[in-house]
Design a protein around this motif. Structure first.
Motif, PDB file in Angstrom:
ATOM      1  N   GLY A  55     -32.332 -44.337 -11.875  1.00 54.02           N
ATOM      2  CA  GLY A  55     -31.773 -43.808 -12.532  1.00 54.02           C
ATOM      3  C   GLY A  55     -31.383 -43.821 -14.567  1.00 54.02           C
ATOM      4  N   ALA A  56     -31.270 -42.405 -15.144  1.00 51.51           N
ATOM      5  CA  ALA A  56     -31.037 -42.822 -16.700  1.00 51.51           C
ATOM      6  C   ALA A  56     -30.278 -43.426 -16.851  1.00 51.51           C
ATOM      7  CB  ALA A  56     -31.229 -41.286 -17.343  1.00 51.51           C
ATOM      8  N   PRO A  57     -30.370 -43.992 -17.810  1.00 51.14           N
ATOM      9  CA  PRO A  57     -28.719 -44.630 -18.413  1.00 51.14           C
ATOM     10  C   PRO A  57     -27.836 -44.526 -18.459  1.00 51.14           C
ATOM     11  CG  PRO A  57     -30.600 -45.686 -20.393  1.00 51.14           C
ATOM     12  CD  PRO A  57     -31.729 -44.449 -19.274  1.00 51.14           C
ATOM     13  N   LEU A  58     -26.466 -45.366 -18.336  1.00 58.56           N
ATOM     14  CA  LEU A  58     -25.537 -44.803 -18.726  1.00 58.56           C
ATOM     15  C   LEU A  58     -25.629 -44.786 -20.057  1.00 58.56           C
ATOM     16  CD1 LEU A  58     -24.078 -46.686 -15.646  1.00 58.56           C
ATOM     17  CD2 LEU A  58     -24.268 -44.178 -15.511  1.00 58.56           C
ATOM     18  N   TRP A  65     -17.321 -40.999 -19.603  1.00 58.80           N
ATOM     19  CA  TRP A  65     -16.757 -40.930 -17.881  1.00 58.80           C
ATOM     20  C   TRP A  65     -16.782 -39.752 -17.469  1.00 58.80           C
ATOM     21  CZ3 TRP A  65     -12.447 -38.621 -16.630  1.00 58.80           C
ATOM     22  CH2 TRP A  65     -12.000 -37.403 -18.257  1.00 58.80           C
ATOM     23  N   ARG A  66     -16.271 -38.251 -18.257  1.00 58.29           N
ATOM     24  CA  ARG A  66     -16.945 -37.426 -17.795  1.00 58.29           C
ATOM     25  C   ARG A  66     -18.258 -36.184 -17.724  1.00 58.29           C
ATOM     26  NH1 ARG A  66     -13.510 -35.196 -21.833  1.00 58.29           N
ATOM     27  NH2 ARG A  66     -11.282 -35.272 -20.884  1.00 58.29           N
ATOM     28  N   ALA A  67     -18.841 -37.048 -18.904  1.00 62.61           N
ATOM     29  CA  ALA A  67     -20.160 -36.309 -18.551  1.00 62.61           C
ATOM     30  C   ALA A  67     -20.958 -37.526 -17.960  1.00 62.61           C
ATOM     31  CB  ALA A  67     -20.964 -37.995 -20.620  1.00 62.61           C
ATOM     32  N   SER A  68     -20.418 -38.747 -17.430  1.00 64.20           N
ATOM     33  CA  SER A  68     -21.585 -39.164 -16.249  1.00 64.20           C
ATOM     34  C   SER A  68     -21.537 -38.699 -14.298  1.00 64.20           C
ATOM     35  CB  SER A  68     -20.638 -40.323 -15.704  1.00 64.20           C
ATOM     36  OG  SER A  68     -18.927 -40.087 -14.969  1.00 64.20           O
TER      37      SER A  68
END
Length: 72
Positions: A55-58, A65-68
């Motif tokens: 996956g793309a890096p966090l 946390w909302r965008a995750s």
């Protein structure tokens, strides 16, 4: 048969190994990788690229946390 095919795989220089020792030595030599091969003529397919499974890096920071939960 060419000269390359007639050469023995192993040659005992000194000592007298028994059958078990020769078998162990042969197994070790046979398991060694061969000579390094040349680079493949064409690049590997994108389908076989394992990096795409990652996956793309966090992202970090305010609101991360909302965008995750959003699709990427």
């Amino acid at each position: 048969m060419s000269a390359e095919e007639q050469r023995p795989l192993l040659r005992i220089v000194r000592g007298t190994p028994d059958d078990i020792e020769l078998a162990a030595l042969t197994a070790v030599v046979a398991s060694l990788p061969g000579s390094p091969s040349a680079e493949p003529s064409e690049p590997p397919s994108g389908w076989s690229d394992r990096a795409r499974l990652l996956g793309a890096p966090l992202r970090h920071g305010p609101g991360a946390w909302r965008a995750s939960g959003f699709p990427r």
